[in-house]
Write a protein that holds these residues in place. Structure first.
Motif, PDB file in Angstrom:
ATOM      1  N   CYS A 142       0.827  -1.203   0.000  1.00 27.00           N
ATOM      2  CA  CYS A 142       0.000   0.000   0.000  1.00 27.00           C
ATOM      3  C   CYS A 142       0.867   1.261   0.000  1.00 27.00           C
ATOM      4  CB  CYS A 142      -0.948   0.000   1.198  1.00 27.00           C
ATOM      5  SG  CYS A 142      -2.302  -1.176   1.019  1.00 27.00           S
ATOM      6  N   ARG A 176      -0.586  14.771   3.538  1.00 33.60           N
ATOM      7  CA  ARG A 176      -1.782  14.970   4.364  1.00 33.60           C
ATOM      8  C   ARG A 176      -2.861  13.931   4.064  1.00 33.60           C
ATOM      9  NH1 ARG A 176      -3.392  20.103   0.945  1.00 33.60           N
ATOM     10  NH2 ARG A 176      -4.665  19.060  -0.607  1.00 33.60           N
ATOM     11  N   ASP A 177      -2.845  13.340   2.859  1.00 36.21           N
ATOM     12  CA  ASP A 177      -3.849  12.356   2.457  1.00 36.21           C
ATOM     13  C   ASP A 177      -3.337  10.923   2.563  1.00 36.21           C
ATOM     14  OD1 ASP A 177      -5.478  14.514   1.783  1.00 36.21           O
ATOM     15  OD2 ASP A 177      -4.704  14.571  -0.277  1.00 36.21           O
ATOM     16  N   ARG A 178      -2.079  10.767   2.916  1.00 37.49           N
ATOM     17  CA  ARG A 178      -1.453   9.438   2.889  1.00 37.49           C
ATOM     18  C   ARG A 178      -2.086   8.463   3.878  1.00 37.49           C
ATOM     19  NH1 ARG A 178       3.405   7.606   0.653  1.00 37.49           N
ATOM     20  NH2 ARG A 178       4.224   5.765   1.684  1.00 37.49           N
ATOM     21  N   THR A 179      -2.388   8.900   5.081  1.00 34.07           N
ATOM     22  CA  THR A 179      -2.956   7.999   6.084  1.00 34.07           C
ATOM     23  C   THR A 179      -4.305   7.470   5.626  1.00 34.07           C
ATOM     24  OG1 THR A 179      -1.816   9.201   7.827  1.00 34.07           O
ATOM     25  CG2 THR A 179      -3.624   7.787   8.500  1.00 34.07           C
ATOM     26  N   ALA A 180      -5.142   8.352   5.121  1.00 33.41           N
ATOM     27  CA  ALA A 180      -6.462   7.928   4.633  1.00 33.41           C
ATOM     28  C   ALA A 180      -6.304   6.966   3.464  1.00 33.41           C
ATOM     29  CB  ALA A 180      -7.280   9.141   4.229  1.00 33.41           C
ATOM     30  N   PHE A 181      -5.365   7.255   2.562  1.00 35.44           N
ATOM     31  CA  PHE A 181      -5.124   6.378   1.425  1.00 35.44           C
ATOM     32  C   PHE A 181      -4.667   4.995   1.891  1.00 35.44           C
ATOM     33  CE2 PHE A 181      -2.447   4.452  -1.793  1.00 35.44           C
ATOM     34  CZ  PHE A 181      -3.216   4.584  -2.941  1.00 35.44           C
ATOM     35  N   ASN A 192      -5.099   3.551   4.844  1.00 31.92           N
ATOM     36  CA  ASN A 192      -6.186   2.858   5.539  1.00 31.92           C
ATOM     37  C   ASN A 192      -7.179   2.275   4.549  1.00 31.92           C
ATOM     38  OD1 ASN A 192      -5.229   3.251   8.134  1.00 31.92           O
ATOM     39  ND2 ASN A 192      -6.334   5.176   8.394  1.00 31.92           N
ATOM     40  N   HIS A 193      -7.533   3.055   3.534  1.00 34.66           N
ATOM     41  CA  HIS A 193      -8.476   2.570   2.515  1.00 34.66           C
ATOM     42  C   HIS A 193      -7.881   1.390   1.750  1.00 34.66           C
ATOM     43  CE1 HIS A 193     -11.606   2.587  -0.479  1.00 34.66           C
ATOM     44  NE2 HIS A 193     -10.696   2.717  -1.436  1.00 34.66           N
ATOM     45  N   CYS A 194      -6.608   1.494   1.401  1.00 33.44           N
ATOM     46  CA  CYS A 194      -5.929   0.413   0.678  1.00 33.44           C
ATOM     47  C   CYS A 194      -5.906  -0.863   1.512  1.00 33.44           C
ATOM     48  CB  CYS A 194      -4.513   0.855   0.323  1.00 33.44           C
ATOM     49  SG  CYS A 194      -3.532  -0.400  -0.524  1.00 33.44           S
ATOM     50  N   GLU A 250      -7.916  -1.701   3.932  1.00 37.19           N
ATOM     51  CA  GLU A 250      -9.285  -2.219   4.067  1.00 37.19           C
ATOM     52  C   GLU A 250      -9.716  -2.969   2.830  1.00 37.19           C
ATOM     53  OE1 GLU A 250     -11.633   1.193   4.997  1.00 37.19           O
ATOM     54  OE2 GLU A 250     -10.868   1.318   7.051  1.00 37.19           O
TER      55      GLU A 250
END
Length: 83
Positions: free
Chosen positions: A54, A66-71, A73-75, A77
């Motif tokens: 990921c 700034r968007d890496r954590t959300a990316f 986590n989504h990956c 999941e």
């Protein structure tokens, strides 16, 4: 004033050059773990491989920090949902 700073700069440069580079966490090797903990080590290694995949996807898609954590986590999941 400059004469006082020169030794400190010299010492700081030596300290920075003498420290080893930071390394990322190594993959767990189940063969080097006690037999009773081998199953947990195999699960941990699989999780580490998923996380690295990921992270590589995030690097290839040039995800902003700034968007890496959300990316990530989504990956993770979506990978868990596929299995």
């Amino acid at each position: 004033m400059e004469a006082y700073l020169r030794p400190f700069i010299f010492i700081a440069a030596i300290v920075l050059l003498a420290t080893p580079p930071a390394r990322s966490q190594a993959l767990v090797d189940p063969s080097k773990v006690a037999p009773e903990f081998r199953e947990a080590a195999e699960k941990r290694r699989a999780e580490q491989i998923r996380q690295r995949e990921c992270a590589l996807k995030a690097d290839l898609e040039k995800v902003l920090p700034r968007d890496r954590t959300a990316f990530l986590n989504h990956c993770l999941e979506t990978m868990a949902a596929k299995q």
